[in-house]
Design a protein around this motif. Sequence first.
Motif, PDB file in Angstrom:
ATOM      1  N   GLU A  33      36.095  40.101  37.165  1.00 57.64           N
ATOM      2  CA  GLU A  33      37.057  40.027  35.790  1.00 57.64           C
ATOM      3  C   GLU A  33      37.868  38.707  36.234  1.00 57.64           C
ATOM      4  OE1 GLU A  33      37.691  42.556  32.874  1.00 57.64           O
ATOM      5  OE2 GLU A  33      35.485  42.413  33.482  1.00 57.64           O
ATOM      6  N   GLN A  34      38.182  38.536  37.425  1.00 60.92           N
ATOM      7  CA  GLN A  34      39.259  37.420  37.875  1.00 60.92           C
ATOM      8  C   GLN A  34      38.448  36.169  37.999  1.00 60.92           C
ATOM      9  OE1 GLN A  34      42.415  38.529  37.568  1.00 60.92           O
ATOM     10  NE2 GLN A  34      41.528  40.554  37.158  1.00 60.92           N
ATOM     11  N   GLY A  35      37.166  36.255  37.933  1.00 62.93           N
ATOM     12  CA  GLY A  35      36.035  35.072  38.189  1.00 62.93           C
ATOM     13  C   GLY A  35      35.290  34.836  39.278  1.00 62.93           C
ATOM     14  N   PRO A  36      34.506  34.189  39.385  1.00 57.98           N
ATOM     15  CA  PRO A  36      33.357  34.205  40.589  1.00 57.98           C
ATOM     16  C   PRO A  36      33.962  34.196  41.821  1.00 57.98           C
ATOM     17  CG  PRO A  36      33.207  32.059  39.280  1.00 57.98           C
ATOM     18  CD  PRO A  36      34.247  32.859  38.534  1.00 57.98           C
ATOM     19  N   LEU A  37      35.087  33.521  42.069  1.00 58.64           N
ATOM     20  CA  LEU A  37      35.690  33.257  43.265  1.00 58.64           C
ATOM     21  C   LEU A  37      37.042  33.908  43.570  1.00 58.64           C
ATOM     22  CD1 LEU A  37      34.874  31.704  46.330  1.00 58.64           C
ATOM     23  CD2 LEU A  37      36.370  29.961  45.432  1.00 58.64           C
ATOM     24  N   THR A  38      37.293  35.191  44.209  1.00 62.48           N
ATOM     25  CA  THR A  38      38.551  35.565  44.367  1.00 62.48           C
ATOM     26  C   THR A  38      38.910  36.001  45.667  1.00 62.48           C
ATOM     27  OG1 THR A  38      37.457  37.729  44.068  1.00 62.48           O
ATOM     28  CG2 THR A  38      38.745  36.632  41.934  1.00 62.48           C
ATOM     29  N   ARG A  39      40.060  36.499  46.076  1.00 59.16           N
ATOM     30  CA  ARG A  39      40.260  36.759  47.451  1.00 59.16           C
ATOM     31  C   ARG A  39      40.181  38.221  47.822  1.00 59.16           C
ATOM     32  NH1 ARG A  39      41.835  32.664  51.501  1.00 59.16           N
ATOM     33  NH2 ARG A  39      42.715  31.005  50.354  1.00 59.16           N
ATOM     34  N   VAL A  40      39.995  38.736  48.951  1.00 60.91           N
ATOM     35  CA  VAL A  40      40.035  40.175  49.449  1.00 60.91           C
ATOM     36  C   VAL A  40      40.559  40.452  50.524  1.00 60.91           C
ATOM     37  CG1 VAL A  40      38.065  41.386  47.892  1.00 60.91           C
ATOM     38  CG2 VAL A  40      37.667  40.112  50.046  1.00 60.91           C
ATOM     39  N   ARG A  41      41.019  41.570  50.728  1.00 64.29           N
ATOM     40  CA  ARG A  41      41.939  41.978  51.934  1.00 64.29           C
ATOM     41  C   ARG A  41      40.875  42.624  52.938  1.00 64.29           C
ATOM     42  NH1 ARG A  41      47.057  41.429  53.359  1.00 64.29           N
ATOM     43  NH2 ARG A  41      47.377  40.998  51.265  1.00 64.29           N
ATOM     44  N   LEU A  42      40.649  42.136  54.312  1.00 65.70           N
ATOM     45  CA  LEU A  42      39.999  43.182  55.127  1.00 65.70           C
ATOM     46  C   LEU A  42      40.772  43.924  56.016  1.00 65.70           C
ATOM     47  CD1 LEU A  42      37.248  40.479  56.495  1.00 65.70           C
ATOM     48  CD2 LEU A  42      37.179  42.205  54.354  1.00 65.70           C
ATOM     49  N   TRP A  43      40.152  44.879  56.820  1.00 61.19           N
ATOM     50  CA  TRP A  43      40.975  45.863  57.618  1.00 61.19           C
ATOM     51  C   TRP A  43      41.905  44.996  58.557  1.00 61.19           C
ATOM     52  CZ3 TRP A  43      40.173  45.148  62.805  1.00 61.19           C
ATOM     53  CH2 TRP A  43      39.066  44.131  63.179  1.00 61.19           C
ATOM     54  N   ASP A  44      41.698  43.778  59.045  1.00 61.40           N
ATOM     55  CA  ASP A  44      42.523  43.180  59.836  1.00 61.40           C
ATOM     56  C   ASP A  44      43.615  42.320  59.195  1.00 61.40           C
ATOM     57  OD1 ASP A  44      40.952  41.322  58.769  1.00 61.40           O
ATOM     58  OD2 ASP A  44      40.236  40.353  60.707  1.00 61.40           O
ATOM     59  N   GLY A  45      43.539  42.406  57.966  1.00 61.99           N
ATOM     60  CA  GLY A  45      44.600  41.834  57.135  1.00 61.99           C
ATOM     61  C   GLY A  45      44.341  40.369  56.675  1.00 61.99           C
ATOM     62  N   SER A  46      43.111  39.911  57.176  1.00 67.04           N
ATOM     63  CA  SER A  46      42.730  38.680  56.739  1.00 67.04           C
ATOM     64  C   SER A  46      42.366  38.723  55.247  1.00 67.04           C
ATOM     65  CB  SER A  46      41.703  38.230  57.596  1.00 67.04           C
ATOM     66  OG  SER A  46      40.442  39.020  57.377  1.00 67.04           O
ATOM     67  N   ILE A  47      42.298  37.403  54.746  1.00 66.22           N
ATOM     68  CA  ILE A  47      41.838  37.388  53.128  1.00 66.22           C
ATOM     69  C   ILE A  47      40.955  36.376  52.931  1.00 66.22           C
ATOM     70  CG2 ILE A  47      44.077  38.410  52.173  1.00 66.22           C
ATOM     71  CD1 ILE A  47      45.084  35.420  51.962  1.00 66.22           C
ATOM     72  N   PRO A  48      39.510  36.561  53.394  1.00 69.94           N
ATOM     73  CA  PRO A  48      38.311  35.748  52.906  1.00 69.94           C
ATOM     74  C   PRO A  48      38.369  35.528  51.382  1.00 69.94           C
ATOM     75  CG  PRO A  48      37.778  37.894  53.648  1.00 69.94           C
ATOM     76  CD  PRO A  48      39.291  37.777  53.816  1.00 69.94           C
ATOM     77  N   TRP A  49      37.439  34.436  51.216  1.00 70.44           N
ATOM     78  CA  TRP A  49      36.952  34.560  49.769  1.00 70.44           C
ATOM     79  C   TRP A  49      35.770  35.411  49.338  1.00 70.44           C
ATOM     80  CZ3 TRP A  49      39.761  31.301  46.947  1.00 70.44           C
ATOM     81  CH2 TRP A  49      40.671  30.385  47.260  1.00 70.44           C
ATOM     82  N   LEU A  50      36.147  35.967  48.180  1.00 69.56           N
ATOM     83  CA  LEU A  50      34.802  36.887  47.634  1.00 69.56           C
ATOM     84  C   LEU A  50      34.109  36.385  46.797  1.00 69.56           C
ATOM     85  CD1 LEU A  50      33.901  40.022  47.842  1.00 69.56           C
ATOM     86  CD2 LEU A  50      34.697  40.359  45.668  1.00 69.56           C
TER      87      LEU A  50
END
Length: 403
Positions: A33-50
């Motif tokens: 809903e926020q767009g084709p490219l967003t950010r997510v948080r992984l278990w180690d705190g990093s925030i890659p692109w989704l």
Amino acid sequence: MTTESLAEVPEFPMAREARCPFDPAPGLYAQREQGPLTRVRLWDGSIPWLVTGYAEQRAVLADPRVSADLSNPGYPATVPLPAGGVKRSFIGMDDPEHARLRRMVTAPFAIKRIEAMRPSVQKIVDDLIDDLLAGPKPVDLVEAFALPVPSLVICELLGVPYADHDFFQDTSKTIINRTSTPEERQAGHQALHAYLDGLVGEKLANPGDDLLSGLAERVKAGELAQDEAARMGALMLIAGHETTANMIALGTLTLLQHPDQLALLRGGDDPKLVASTVEELLRYLNIVHNGRLRVATEDLEVAGQTVRAGEGLIMVNEMGNRDPGAFPDPDELDIRRDARRHVAFGFGVHQCLGQPLARMELQVVYGTLYRRIPTLKLATELDRVPFKHNGLVYGVFELPVTW
Ligand code: HEM
């Protein structure tokens, strides 16, 4: 991103505990809903692109400025890695090294060679169905059919003794289980590697007419280290049985839960409809979920935004295959649609090596199972079927069926 907005980045939704067990994780729809490219948080705190968009996923996966090498800083590890890292075969390498190794094993997966195997796969499927029909019911379709079909086939192709199936099936289960500890996963990789190393050693002494013997030949010729050959063998053994087994069991369940679609499939003896059923099930289920993982090695533009060198990218193909811009009414299962452009086998240089084999096996299975057992049905309630919510490959642990 500001510090404030960084704190709001949602966790990467990996489990499909959905309104419908065949749909991607609900959180992924929310991200889209926020767009084709967003950010997510992984278990180690990093925030890659989704990356959820179909076109954007294909563009990134085809881009030589992204790397599949998990030793690169910024690689988005969705599960904790063991200390010291994991040495993967060519699935975790970049060109030219990836291409050098992959080229050594492309010939056995060429469509012509795979088609020549169709009669023997048909016999495997028919024999297993004979056993099913002669045995007690209800029966667990995973144990009695879905796992043996691709395991027998990949053993034959690679030259691995099927008698060892308990060992390699259990080991790969640990490796692809998200909740295994890094140490358990590492031990699994090591055990499988040692096993394949032993087999390559045997083929060096007594070559046969199989893929591992072909690799042993290259070891002898000095083109390949024995260690590399063993790693390639382990990759193909895991990838070659676990994925297809899950497609057989989960796909069977999906069709049983969509009686209108199953009636269409049963209604005709049309190989084209069987082939399009297989493509649609691959699209709809996208069992190799939780993302193709890459890291940018240079700055690149994705969906109008700049992804910087060193930033991770997660292409969730289960959402690419549900992109309404690529597939009309994407959340509907429609076996008559042309789903061949799906990304269930990934895209770009790492696109699945075994796809001609997987397709052929699934066509034989779906063209045979309901013809031979027309009254096949689920022998339990859907909500009692144990789904692999903890798996990097989606599927069911068990599928009790009767007829
Ligand atoms: C329905 C069954 C299958 C599905 C859904 C599937 C899915 C995939 C996906 C999504 C990738 C891409 C990984 C990435 O980009 O990081 C892949 C790669 C691969 N698959 Fe499959 N696969 C299936 C069956 C098979 C079979 C039967 C084999 C037989 C050996 C196989 C061997 C491989 C190999 C070797 C790679 C790595 C290719 C590379 O890195 O160049 N797969 N598969």
